[in-house]
Design an enzyme around this catalytic site. Structure first.
Site, PDB file in Angstrom:
ATOM      1  N   TYR A 153       0.839  -1.207   0.000  1.00  0.00           N
ATOM      2  CA  TYR A 153       0.000   0.000   0.000  1.00  0.00           C
ATOM      3  C   TYR A 153       0.877   1.261   0.000  1.00  0.00           C
ATOM      4  CZ  TYR A 153      -3.939   2.893   1.781  1.00  0.00           C
ATOM      5  OH  TYR A 153      -4.916   3.851   1.968  1.00  0.00           O
ATOM      6  N   ALA A 156       2.361   1.690  -3.487  1.00  0.00           N
ATOM      7  CA  ALA A 156       1.372   2.143  -4.477  1.00  0.00           C
ATOM      8  C   ALA A 156       1.054   3.622  -4.289  1.00  0.00           C
ATOM      9  CB  ALA A 156       0.099   1.302  -4.356  1.00  0.00           C
TER      10      ALA A 156
HETATM   11  P1  NAP Z   1     -13.634   2.041   1.436  1.00  0.00           P
HETATM   12  O1  NAP Z   1     -14.659   2.574   2.368  1.00  0.00           O
HETATM   13  O2  NAP Z   1     -13.099   0.676   1.626  1.00  0.00           O
HETATM   14  O3  NAP Z   1     -14.202   2.194  -0.066  1.00  0.00           O
HETATM   15  C1  NAP Z   1     -13.403   1.762  -1.133  1.00  0.00           C
HETATM   16  C2  NAP Z   1     -14.067   2.158  -2.418  1.00  0.00           C
HETATM   17  O4  NAP Z   1     -13.201   1.789  -3.500  1.00  0.00           O
HETATM   18  C3  NAP Z   1     -15.381   1.459  -2.649  1.00  0.00           C
HETATM   19  O5  NAP Z   1     -16.232   2.353  -3.323  1.00  0.00           O
HETATM   20  C4  NAP Z   1     -14.989   0.303  -3.562  1.00  0.00           C
HETATM   21  O6  NAP Z   1     -16.041  -0.175  -4.402  1.00  0.00           O
HETATM   22  C5  NAP Z   1     -13.936   0.961  -4.406  1.00  0.00           C
HETATM   23  N1  NAP Z   1     -13.020   0.022  -5.046  1.00  0.00           N
HETATM   24  C6  NAP Z   1     -12.154  -0.844  -4.460  1.00  0.00           C
HETATM   25  N2  NAP Z   1     -11.494  -1.547  -5.406  1.00  0.00           N
HETATM   26  C7  NAP Z   1     -11.958  -1.103  -6.614  1.00  0.00           C
HETATM   27  C8  NAP Z   1     -11.680  -1.456  -7.952  1.00  0.00           C
HETATM   28  N3  NAP Z   1     -10.774  -2.394  -8.253  1.00  0.00           N
HETATM   29  N4  NAP Z   1     -12.359  -0.809  -8.928  1.00  0.00           N
HETATM   30  C9  NAP Z   1     -13.276   0.139  -8.650  1.00  0.00           C
HETATM   31  N5  NAP Z   1     -13.583   0.510  -7.386  1.00  0.00           N
HETATM   32  C10 NAP Z   1     -12.928  -0.115  -6.383  1.00  0.00           C
HETATM   33  O7  NAP Z   1     -12.347   2.969   1.409  1.00  0.00           O
HETATM   34  P2  NAP Z   1     -12.118   4.510   1.818  1.00  0.00           P
HETATM   35  O8  NAP Z   1     -11.616   4.520   3.192  1.00  0.00           O
HETATM   36  O9  NAP Z   1     -13.278   5.330   1.439  1.00  0.00           O
HETATM   37  O10 NAP Z   1     -10.865   4.817   0.880  1.00  0.00           O
HETATM   38  C11 NAP Z   1     -10.942   5.632  -0.277  1.00  0.00           C
HETATM   39  C12 NAP Z   1      -9.522   6.012  -0.671  1.00  0.00           C
HETATM   40  O11 NAP Z   1      -8.914   6.716   0.405  1.00  0.00           O
HETATM   41  C13 NAP Z   1      -8.623   4.808  -0.944  1.00  0.00           C
HETATM   42  O12 NAP Z   1      -7.765   5.099  -2.011  1.00  0.00           O
HETATM   43  C14 NAP Z   1      -7.826   4.673   0.333  1.00  0.00           C
HETATM   44  O13 NAP Z   1      -6.578   4.052   0.088  1.00  0.00           O
HETATM   45  C15 NAP Z   1      -7.685   6.119   0.723  1.00  0.00           C
HETATM   46  N6  NAP Z   1      -7.385   6.334   2.136  1.00  0.00           N
HETATM   47  C16 NAP Z   1      -8.275   5.965   3.100  1.00  0.00           C
HETATM   48  C17 NAP Z   1      -7.955   6.187   4.428  1.00  0.00           C
HETATM   49  C18 NAP Z   1      -8.885   5.842   5.567  1.00  0.00           C
HETATM   50  O14 NAP Z   1      -8.458   5.947   6.731  1.00  0.00           O
HETATM   51  N7  NAP Z   1     -10.113   5.449   5.323  1.00  0.00           N
HETATM   52  C19 NAP Z   1      -6.725   6.753   4.761  1.00  0.00           C
HETATM   53  C20 NAP Z   1      -5.853   7.110   3.741  1.00  0.00           C
HETATM   54  C21 NAP Z   1      -6.200   6.895   2.441  1.00  0.00           C
HETATM   55  P3  NAP Z   1     -17.064  -1.333  -3.904  1.00  0.00           P
HETATM   56  O15 NAP Z   1     -18.001  -0.652  -2.925  1.00  0.00           O
HETATM   57  O16 NAP Z   1     -17.747  -1.791  -5.143  1.00  0.00           O
HETATM   58  O17 NAP Z   1     -16.240  -2.370  -3.230  1.00  0.00           O
END
Ligand code: NAP
Length: 242
Positions: A153, A156
């Site tokens: 991660y 990436a």
């Molecule tokens: P999340 O709640 O797990 O949601 C992930 C989203 O990405 C979902 O809409 C999922 O779709 C979609 N997704 C995953 N794999 C995919 C693929 N191969 N093609 C298309 N869509 C895909 O995650 P989040 O926390 O909102 O994270 C959003 C972004 O913020 C990510 O890039 C994550 O790395 C980054 N981030 C998050 C945090 C945190 O603390 N939450 C911190 C730093 C960075 P489905 O619903 O269809 O599965």
């Protein structure tokens, strides 16, 4: 019409970004991978704000699927284009490197980095022709400082930052900006298995962030007012040391 495409818009941060961009007047394309019910909820939230949204399911790591879906969308929308692209889709498959399987490495890198590449390359043509565009990539604190158990991660997300900085220099003259937001811990499904109580103790502001707070930052970067910000990485992490 100038559309916004948000990858991973069905849940968490991506959902909040869809709602924020809709509030700003962007018709919104909600990409997701498998979770149609969640994507429908995002669509309803956008519509409740008076916006319009379409669902565009595909795996961002699959360049062919992305291309086919966007070509079909473009055929139905000959006068429209994607003017704001938010590369937000991401997954976490943590493991100490010594135990990490090839699949864990490749899925995480393919989703974050290849997803960014396939979608951004495709969206660039219209943005450059129209001399206006906003590309916002969602990285992470992990891509700045590295976190143990997340070599896949962190790699990436760090690569996403490098690519964003390079691209910003390629296309700045055409008024297309490329920026990165780097969240710390944000309350979403992605972190629900973490021990929030002990992690909160390390955060100067004493809490996890909210998806809406990240969405407000992305909204600003997608606005006209942010025209002179490009190639930047903006942390949003409650003061966690980066
Ligand atoms: P999340 O709640 O797990 O949601 C992930 C989203 O990405 C979902 O809409 C999922 O779709 C979609 N997704 C995953 N794999 C995919 C693929 N191969 N093609 C298309 N869509 C895909 O995650 P989040 O926390 O909102 O994270 C959003 C972004 O913020 C990510 O890039 C994550 O790395 C980054 N981030 C998050 C945090 C945190 O603390 N939450 C911190 C730093 C960075 P489905 O619903 O269809 O599965």
């Amino acid at each position: 019409m100038k559309y916004a495409l948000v990858t991973g818009g069905s849940r968490g941060i991506g959902r909040a970004i869809c709602v924020r961009l809709a509030e700003m007047g962007y018709p919104t394309l909600i990409n997701y991978h498998t979770n149609k019910d969640a994507a429908e909820v995002t669509k309803s939230l956008v519509e409740a704000k008076g916006g319009t949204a379409e669902l565009l399911p595909f795996d961002v790591a699959d360049g062919k699927a992305a291309d086919q879906t966007l070509t079909a969308w473009q055929e139905k929308h000959p006068d429209d284009h994607i003017a704001a692209l938010v590369n937000n889709a991401g997954i976490r498959l943590d493991s100490m490197m010594i135990f990490m399987q090839n699949e864990q490495w490749h899925s995480v890198v393919d989703t974050t980095l290849n997803g960014f590449f396939y979608l951004t390359r495709r969206a660039l043509k219209d943005m450059l022709t129209n001399r206006w565009g906003r590309i916002i990539n969602v990285a992470s604190l992990s891509g700045i400082k590295g976190l143990p158990g997340q070599t896949n991660y962190s790699a990436a997300k760090a690569a996403l930052i490098g690519a964003s900085k390079a691209l910003a220099q390629e296309i700045g003259a055409r008024k297309v900006t490329v920026n990165v937001v780097a969240p710390g811990f944000i309350e979403t499904d992605m972190v629900k298995d973490l021990d929030e109580k002990s992690l909160k103790a390390m955060i100067p502001t004493g809490r996890f962030g909210k998806p809406e707070e990240v969405a407000d930052l992305v909204g600003f970067l997608a606005s006209d007012q942010a025209a002179y910000i490009t190639g930047e990485v903006i942390s949003i992490n409650g003061g966690l040391y980066t």
